[in-house]
Scaffold this motif. Structure first.
Motif, mmCIF file in Angstrom:
data_model
loop_
_atom_site.group_PDB
_atom_site.id
_atom_site.type_symbol
_atom_site.label_atom_id
_atom_site.label_comp_id
_atom_site.label_asym_id
_atom_site.label_seq_id
_atom_site.Cartn_x
_atom_site.Cartn_y
_atom_site.Cartn_z
ATOM 1 N N THR A 206 31.241 -11.361 1.793
ATOM 2 C CA THR A 206 30.628 -10.217 1.106
ATOM 3 C C THR A 206 31.652 -9.092 0.995
ATOM 4 O O THR A 206 31.583 -8.079 1.673
ATOM 5 N N GLU B 40 33.544 -6.776 -1.941
ATOM 6 C CA GLU B 40 33.433 -6.402 -3.352
ATOM 7 C C GLU B 40 34.668 -6.792 -4.157
ATOM 8 O O GLU B 40 34.555 -7.364 -5.242
ATOM 9 N N GLU C 76 23.802 -6.691 -1.964
ATOM 10 C CA GLU C 76 24.724 -5.966 -2.840
ATOM 11 C C GLU C 76 25.742 -6.910 -3.483
ATOM 12 O O GLU C 76 26.092 -6.756 -4.660
ATOM 13 N N SER C 77 26.203 -7.894 -2.714
ATOM 14 C CA SER C 77 27.150 -8.863 -3.255
ATOM 15 C C SER C 77 26.510 -9.690 -4.353
ATOM 16 O O SER C 77 27.139 -9.979 -5.390
ATOM 17 N N LYS D 167 24.001 -8.791 -6.286
ATOM 18 C CA LYS D 167 23.815 -7.935 -7.450
ATOM 19 C C LYS D 167 25.114 -7.801 -8.238
ATOM 20 O O LYS D 167 25.129 -7.893 -9.474
ATOM 21 N N LEU D 168 26.209 -7.576 -7.524
ATOM 22 C CA LEU D 168 27.503 -7.435 -8.181
ATOM 23 C C LEU D 168 27.890 -8.725 -8.900
ATOM 24 O O LEU D 168 28.338 -8.703 -10.050
#
Length: 239
Positions: A134, A136, A174-175, A177-178
């Motif tokens: 995870t 970005e 969050e990962s 979603k990205l």
């Protein structure tokens, strides 16, 4: 609904411990699919301590769902994948002596190498996925390699969730979603089990596939393989 791909490495480990063909790996894969499993995963390693390279060729004709081959794309592995043409290849940066997968790719440092490997697989009609942490910048770099999907390395989530820390899911959310924003499909695997799979699958947006082996086979010792496969499917269905 998220697909369940069953990693059968541990069945091969048991077989290899005594020689012979018990348990029968091919029959196990047939049965898992009949029980509702939506994919079969294998991770051959150079020392063939569980899945043997020949197993891949033996399994290919009986796979009626999806066939996922995981591994580090050394030349021997690449030849195996290109000859067997599975549905998906998951690239994992394992060292030769790794006991199990313990880290995802640095897709920045290995950008050129991954692009070359992925291009070769995609030119042969094989879906590609990158095993990844995870991080970005690594997910952003994964999107420029040409990969179709990423597989989120979930060991840290599983460990923290077992300690009662549900917030450990947040970096994975969050990962995911990205990755979705970047056009990558999302898979996940490592230490997911009957206790955490429903929570994980409910929280992760656009989760396409989970690959589960060690926990699923271990749970099957007590509950039976057919029961356990169906229990996972039920947990994924209600996620």
């Amino acid at each position: 609904m998220t697909k369940l791909s069953v990693n059968i490495n541990k069945i091969a480990t048991l077989r290899n411990s005594r020689g012979g063909n018990m348990p029968n790996l091919v029959q196990s894969a047939i049965d898992i699919q009949e029980f509702g499993g939506e994919g079969i995963t294998v991770h051959p390693r150079p020392d063939e301590r569980h899945i043997r390279y020949q197993d891949v060729y033996d399994l290919k004709p009986i796979i009626t769902t999806e066939f996922n081959i995981e591994g580090n794309p050394i030349p021997k592995f690449m030849d195996l994948v290109l000859e067997s043409k599975p549905t998906q290849v998951t690239l994992v940066p394992d060292a030769i002596d790794n006991l199990t997968s313990d880290a995802g790719w640095d897709t920045v440092k290995n950008q050129d190498f991954l692009k070359e490997v992925i291009t070769e697989f995609k030119n042969n009609g094989i879906r590609t996925s990158i095993f990844i942490d995870t991080n970005e910048k690594f997910i952003e770099a994964a999107a420029t390699t040409g990969a179709d999907r990423i597989e989120l390395y979930t060991e840290e989530f599983a460990h923290q969730y077992g300690l009662g820390n549900e917030k450990a899911i947040l970096p994975y959310v969050e990962s995911a979603k990205l990755a979705s924003e970047l056009g990558l499909g999302i898979n996940a695997g490592h230490d997911l089990n009957l206790e955490n799979i429903n929570f994980f699958a409910k929280e992760i947006p656009n989760l396409l596939e989970v690959s589960i082996g060690h926990a699923l086979i271990s749970e099957s010792l007590y509950l039976g393989l057919e029961n356990v496969v169906k229990m996972y499917l039920q947990r994924l269905k209600i996620s």
